[in-house]
Design a protein around this motif. Sequence first.
Motif, short mmCIF file in Angstrom:
data_model
loop_
_atom_site.label_atom_id
_atom_site.label_comp_id
_atom_site.label_asym_id
_atom_site.label_seq_id
_atom_site.Cartn_x
_atom_site.Cartn_y
_atom_site.Cartn_z
N TYR A 5 32.83 40.68 36.68
CA TYR A 5 34.17 40.14 36.46
C TYR A 5 35.15 41.26 36.78
O TYR A 5 35.20 42.28 36.09
N TYR A 6 35.98 41.01 37.80
CA TYR A 6 36.57 42.14 38.54
C TYR A 6 37.95 41.79 39.06
O TYR A 6 38.26 40.63 39.36
N TRP A 7 38.76 42.82 39.17
CA TRP A 7 40.00 42.77 39.95
C TRP A 7 40.15 44.15 40.57
O TRP A 7 39.68 45.15 40.01
N PRO A 8 40.78 44.27 41.76
CA PRO A 8 40.77 45.55 42.48
C PRO A 8 41.74 46.58 41.90
O PRO A 8 42.74 46.97 42.52
N TYR A 58 24.88 41.75 43.36
CA TYR A 58 25.93 41.36 42.41
C TYR A 58 26.83 40.31 43.05
O TYR A 58 26.91 40.17 44.26
N LYS A 59 27.49 39.58 42.17
CA LYS A 59 28.44 38.56 42.60
C LYS A 59 29.74 38.81 41.87
O LYS A 59 29.75 39.00 40.64
N ILE A 60 30.84 38.81 42.61
CA ILE A 60 32.15 39.05 42.02
C ILE A 60 32.75 37.74 41.53
O ILE A 60 32.79 36.75 42.26
N PHE A 61 33.21 37.77 40.29
CA PHE A 61 34.00 36.69 39.72
C PHE A 61 35.40 37.25 39.49
O PHE A 61 35.60 38.08 38.59
N PRO A 62 36.36 36.88 40.31
CA PRO A 62 37.69 37.50 40.20
C PRO A 62 38.37 37.15 38.89
O PRO A 62 38.32 36.01 38.42
N VAL A 63 38.99 38.16 38.30
CA VAL A 63 39.80 38.01 37.09
C VAL A 63 41.21 38.44 37.46
O VAL A 63 41.54 39.63 37.45
N ASN A 64 42.03 37.49 37.86
CA ASN A 64 43.39 37.80 38.31
C ASN A 64 44.24 38.16 37.09
O ASN A 64 44.71 37.28 36.37
N ILE A 65 44.43 39.43 36.88
CA ILE A 65 45.10 39.89 35.66
C ILE A 65 46.59 39.57 35.68
O ILE A 65 47.22 39.52 34.62
N SER A 66 47.14 39.35 36.86
CA SER A 66 48.55 38.99 36.93
C SER A 66 48.78 37.52 36.62
O SER A 66 49.88 37.12 36.25
N ALA A 67 47.71 36.73 36.73
CA ALA A 67 47.80 35.29 36.42
C ALA A 67 47.33 34.98 35.01
O ALA A 67 47.41 33.83 34.57
N GLU A 82 56.16 39.19 39.14
CA GLU A 82 57.14 39.26 38.06
C GLU A 82 56.63 38.54 36.82
O GLU A 82 56.78 39.01 35.70
N LYS A 83 56.00 37.37 37.03
CA LYS A 83 55.40 36.68 35.90
C LYS A 83 54.28 37.51 35.30
O LYS A 83 54.11 37.58 34.07
N GLY A 84 53.52 38.15 36.17
CA GLY A 84 52.41 38.96 35.70
C GLY A 84 52.84 40.13 34.84
O GLY A 84 52.12 40.54 33.93
N LYS A 85 54.03 40.66 35.10
CA LYS A 85 54.51 41.78 34.28
C LYS A 85 54.65 41.36 32.82
O LYS A 85 54.31 42.13 31.91
N SER A 86 55.13 40.16 32.59
CA SER A 86 55.27 39.70 31.21
C SER A 86 53.91 39.50 30.56
O SER A 86 53.74 39.70 29.36
#
Length: 234
Positions: A5-8, A26-35, A217-221
């Motif tokens: 579970y990853y984000w770059p 391994y298999k990457i499952f993206p975790v979009n931290i900004s979303a 910008e949304k991700g910053k909050s």
Amino acid sequence: MIDLYYWPTPNGHKITLFLEEAGLDYKIFPVNISAGDQFKPEFLAFSPNNRMPAIIDHDPADGGDAITVFESGAILQYLAEKTGKFLPTDIRGRKTVMEWLFWQMGGLGPMAGQNHHFGTYAPEKIPYAITRYVNETNRLYGVLNKRLEGRDFIAGDAYTIADMASYPWIVSHEKQQQDLNDFPNLKRWFETIKSRPATIAAYKAAEPFTAQPAVTEKGKSILFGQTATSTSKS
């Protein structure tokens, strides 16, 4: 074998560096931290600090049920022990690697992270904060530069998880307002790791995700407005 579970981010890159070096499937499952993916209940079930990276090992060494691990330093240690790679087995060598792994976790990562935050993301540019973290990042670069004098890698002659932990935090040295020419031992070490085939492969694995904005910008909050109350409601 390994669900990642990853984000770059630097902490995410630590784990792909290891997986590529060790040749693990391994298999990457993206975790979009900004979303806000890090707040999804299914992720929080095994990463309770709502941070990536985290892994699920479906083939643990004890042959039992799948094992979950969160926190990048713990993941590196777990994978090193699982594979018998990149962590010495002798007491002195292991001690040295663990010292420098914890140095990165407690020093280089957090200080460089605050450097990024106040220099890049903070809505108000606060000179004191910027100077504070640029200077502390510089001090830590100096510590690492001194450590690398006469050594190929952080713990000695061998490439270890201590190097994998620190390297991704040096990649953004320009954003951190650091000049690698001021740190010749560090620069030599950095260029050596950068050219490793596994490093190239690890950063290539990030390409599908780096095309997306790192922080909106949304991700910053989402990223910078968290409290115990807001996290519990997410």
